[in-house]
Enzyme design. Structure first.
Site, mmCIF file in Angstrom:
data_model
loop_
_atom_site.group_PDB
_atom_site.id
_atom_site.type_symbol
_atom_site.label_atom_id
_atom_site.label_comp_id
_atom_site.label_asym_id
_atom_site.label_seq_id
_atom_site.Cartn_x
_atom_site.Cartn_y
_atom_site.Cartn_z
ATOM 1 N N LYS A 187 0.842 -1.190 0.000
ATOM 2 C CA LYS A 187 0.000 0.000 0.000
ATOM 3 C C LYS A 187 0.879 1.242 0.000
ATOM 4 O O LYS A 187 1.331 1.711 1.040
ATOM 5 C CB LYS A 187 -0.929 0.055 1.210
ATOM 6 C CG LYS A 187 -2.026 1.129 1.032
ATOM 7 C CD LYS A 187 -2.648 1.554 2.340
ATOM 8 C CE LYS A 187 -1.911 2.698 2.986
ATOM 9 N NZ LYS A 187 -1.952 3.960 2.210
ATOM 10 N N GLY A 238 6.711 5.389 8.324
ATOM 11 C CA GLY A 238 5.784 6.493 8.538
ATOM 12 C C GLY A 238 5.991 7.133 9.894
ATOM 13 O O GLY A 238 7.097 7.118 10.447
ATOM 14 N N GLU A 260 10.215 1.903 10.323
ATOM 15 C CA GLU A 260 11.098 3.069 10.360
ATOM 16 C C GLU A 260 10.208 4.280 10.542
ATOM 17 O O GLU A 260 9.341 4.562 9.703
ATOM 18 C CB GLU A 260 11.930 3.203 9.085
ATOM 19 C CG GLU A 260 12.968 4.312 9.200
ATOM 20 C CD GLU A 260 13.271 4.997 7.890
ATOM 21 O OE1 GLU A 260 13.029 6.215 7.792
ATOM 22 O OE2 GLU A 260 13.751 4.314 6.970
ATOM 23 N N LEU A 261 10.436 5.024 11.631
ATOM 24 C CA LEU A 261 9.484 6.048 12.041
ATOM 25 C C LEU A 261 10.137 7.434 12.029
ATOM 26 O O LEU A 261 11.072 7.672 11.284
ATOM 27 C CB LEU A 261 8.912 5.679 13.408
ATOM 28 C CG LEU A 261 8.323 4.259 13.476
ATOM 29 C CD1 LEU A 261 7.878 3.916 14.878
ATOM 30 C CD2 LEU A 261 7.191 4.091 12.470
ATOM 31 N N CYS A 294 12.872 11.551 6.733
ATOM 32 C CA CYS A 294 12.944 11.128 8.140
ATOM 33 C C CYS A 294 14.346 11.247 8.710
ATOM 34 O O CYS A 294 14.506 11.399 9.916
ATOM 35 C CB CYS A 294 12.460 9.680 8.269
ATOM 36 S SG CYS A 294 10.705 9.460 7.985
#
Length: 523
Positions: A187, A238, A260-261, A294
């Protein structure tokens, strides 16, 4: 801020291309979503939307295809990916145009994605046969136990990727999953889905069987939970808030998850830094993709001895950056992608200004260039009460701070709930490594902002603290998509001793063997 003239119309994103790229989207809803071009604010494409039922069907199809794919040897599975590497490079102009059209980023930053998609894929295509092959491990009894470890594919994997790097991130997560023998239901963010759909189309052209990489499109409220509930593993990139929810839902099913933020990444600039090198590198570290990265730098700590000179020169360099909407390499920085990002940057800057921060460069939107442009902004005097100090901005905004000694800089760098990326700038590389080892971040670059660690594909990449779970890249980035299975066979003597041996004798024999193995470093 300069404005260069040139076409703002995407030369390759037309209805025929959109129809070709969207034909594999699992969608029966009859609904579509209009995406707009950040450069102009005009409609760019209509993309089909998926339902929860479409997600369930996609996983069913993916699992059917995966069973045959997992039976292919890793050495043979990598063949399409080697061809994909070449096709990405050969047809980069197609994807560069798409990336700019749907994200608004500068072409030089779009090229980073092209390089990453090709180079990261090549790394796993070269390394996977070795990493996935059966390996022998020490057995329980030397000579009598032969033990091996197999790596089995998990099955059908969800890859949920954001809008800021819409080629690099879905490819970077899906490729190792596929090479490991899995199928992927992906997605991508709807606004930037064309880039991921282009990659899927290209990989199937390179020889990947159909239904191994199936895209779905839609809002998280409708298809987010099904993507977790049907998956055998979830790879997410995200926000920290969304990552926590996904991890909780996956944990409820005892399904693995990597994430992974966010990051509020620090740079430490020592008094011996090469200022010419550092200023050029810091501009990239702070303003690549308009700061929508990020791993970009939002907090820069500069030694007091060079703070004034660095600040003056860095702000001047930021003021001289070229902003434009051209489909060439002339722009130093492009547009923001979403109106909400423009609102967030504006809010952080305006609040800091009202509370006493000093704006050294930028500090205003540029609708004269495009609806979502904001100037590269450098601030000083940013205090902890200001949102720009502690919250991730995710835009072209950086704050500069003084420090006087190394330990103070490290403490300041670590004073955050995040721990994704950091950088250290010094002529003394050994000193840089010592500082790096004390910084609580998953990756730390020396004399570079993010590229040195990110593109070192053999090393793991990910976050500490609220910046994530697990790692992409390196062996970890591949093996996260597998289940380890140990198989051991016993020979000559069993775990009850030889026939007729009593328990006391067998215990004494094992005790003596354990001492000998330690003495001769067998164990």
């Amino acid at each position: 801020m300069g404005i260069a003239t040139g076409s703002t119309e995407p030369p390759t994103v037309d209805s025929a291309m959109v129809e070709r790229l969207t034909r594999r989207v699992a969608s029966t809803s009859g609904r579509s979503s209009t995406i707009t071009a950040p450069f102009t604010g005009k409609p760019l494409a209509e993309l089909p939307q998926s339902t929860a039922g479409d997600v369930a069907d996609a996983f069913q199809r993916a699992r059917t295809a995966q069973r045959a794919w997992a039976a292919v040897s890793p050495r043979d599975r990598v063949a399409p990916f080697l061809r994909f590497h070449d096709l990405v490079l050969d047809r980069q102009h197609e994807i560069l145009d798409i990336l700019q059209a749907e994200t608004g980023k500068a072409r030089r930053h779009a090229f980073e994605e092209v390089y990453d998609a090709a180079a990261g894929t090549l790394y796993y295509a070269r390394q996977a046969p070795r990493l996935l092959r059966r390996r022998r491990v020490p057995g329980a009894m030397p000579g009598a136990t032969r033990a091996y470890v197999n790596q089995h594919a998990k099955g059908a994997v969800s890859v949920i990727s954001p809008w800021n790097y819409p080629l690099a991130l879905p490819v970077g997560d899906a490729v190792p999953a596929l090479i490991a023998g899995n199928a992927v239901v992906a997605k991508p963010d709807t606004q930037t889905a064309l880039s991921a759909l282009w990659a899927i189309d290209l990989l199937i052209e390179a020889g990947l069987p159909e239904d191994l990489w199936i895209p779905v499109l839609g809002e998280p409220a409708e298809i987010g939970d099904p993507l977790i509930d049907h998956a055998d593993y979830v790879a997410f990139t995200g926000s920290s808030a969304a990552g926590a929810k996904i991890a909780q839902r996956a944990a409820g099913r005892l399904v693995g998850c990597s994430a992974e933020l966010g990051g509020k990444n620090p740079a430490i600039i020592c008094e011996d830094a090469d200022l010419d090198w550092t200023i050029e590198g810091a501009l990239r570290a702070c303003f690549s993709n308009a700061g929508q990265l990020c791993i970009s730098m939002e907090r820069v700590y500069v030694h007091d001895a060079i703070f004034d000179e660095f600040t003056e020169r860095f702000a001047e360099a930021a003021r001289g950056m070229e902003l434009n909407t051209r489909y060439d390499f002339s722009a130093d920085m492009g547009s923001l992608t979403y109106p909400r990002q423009l609102d967030r940057v504006t809010e952080h800057v305006d609040q800091a200004r009202e509370k006493g921060a000093t704006i050294l460069s930028g500090g205003r939107p540029r609708p004269d260039i495009g609806p979502l442009f904001y100037e590269p902004t450098v601030m000083t005097g940013v205090e902890p009460t200001m949102t720009a100090c502690s919250e991730e901005t995710f835009g072209p905004l950086v704050s500069l701070y003084r420090f006087t000694d190394e330990s103070e800089a490290i403490d300041l760098a670590n004073a955050t709930d995040y721990g994704l990326n950091a950088s250290v700038w010094t002529r003394d590389t050994a000193r840089g490594r010592r500082i790096a080892e004390r910084v609580s971040a998953g990756t730390v670059n020396i004399n570079e902002g993010y590229g040195a660690t990110w593109a070192s594909y053999g090393g793991p990449m990910g976050g500490m603290k609220r910046s994530g779970l697990g790692r992409r890249h390196g062996a970890e980035g591949l093996l996260r998509y597998t289940e380890a299975q140990t198989v051991a066979s016993q020979h000559f003597v069993g775990f009850g001793g030889t026939p007729g041996m009593d328990g006391a004798t067998f215990a004494a024999l094992l005790t003596r063997g354990a001492r000998l193995m330690k003495r001769f470093h067998i164990r």
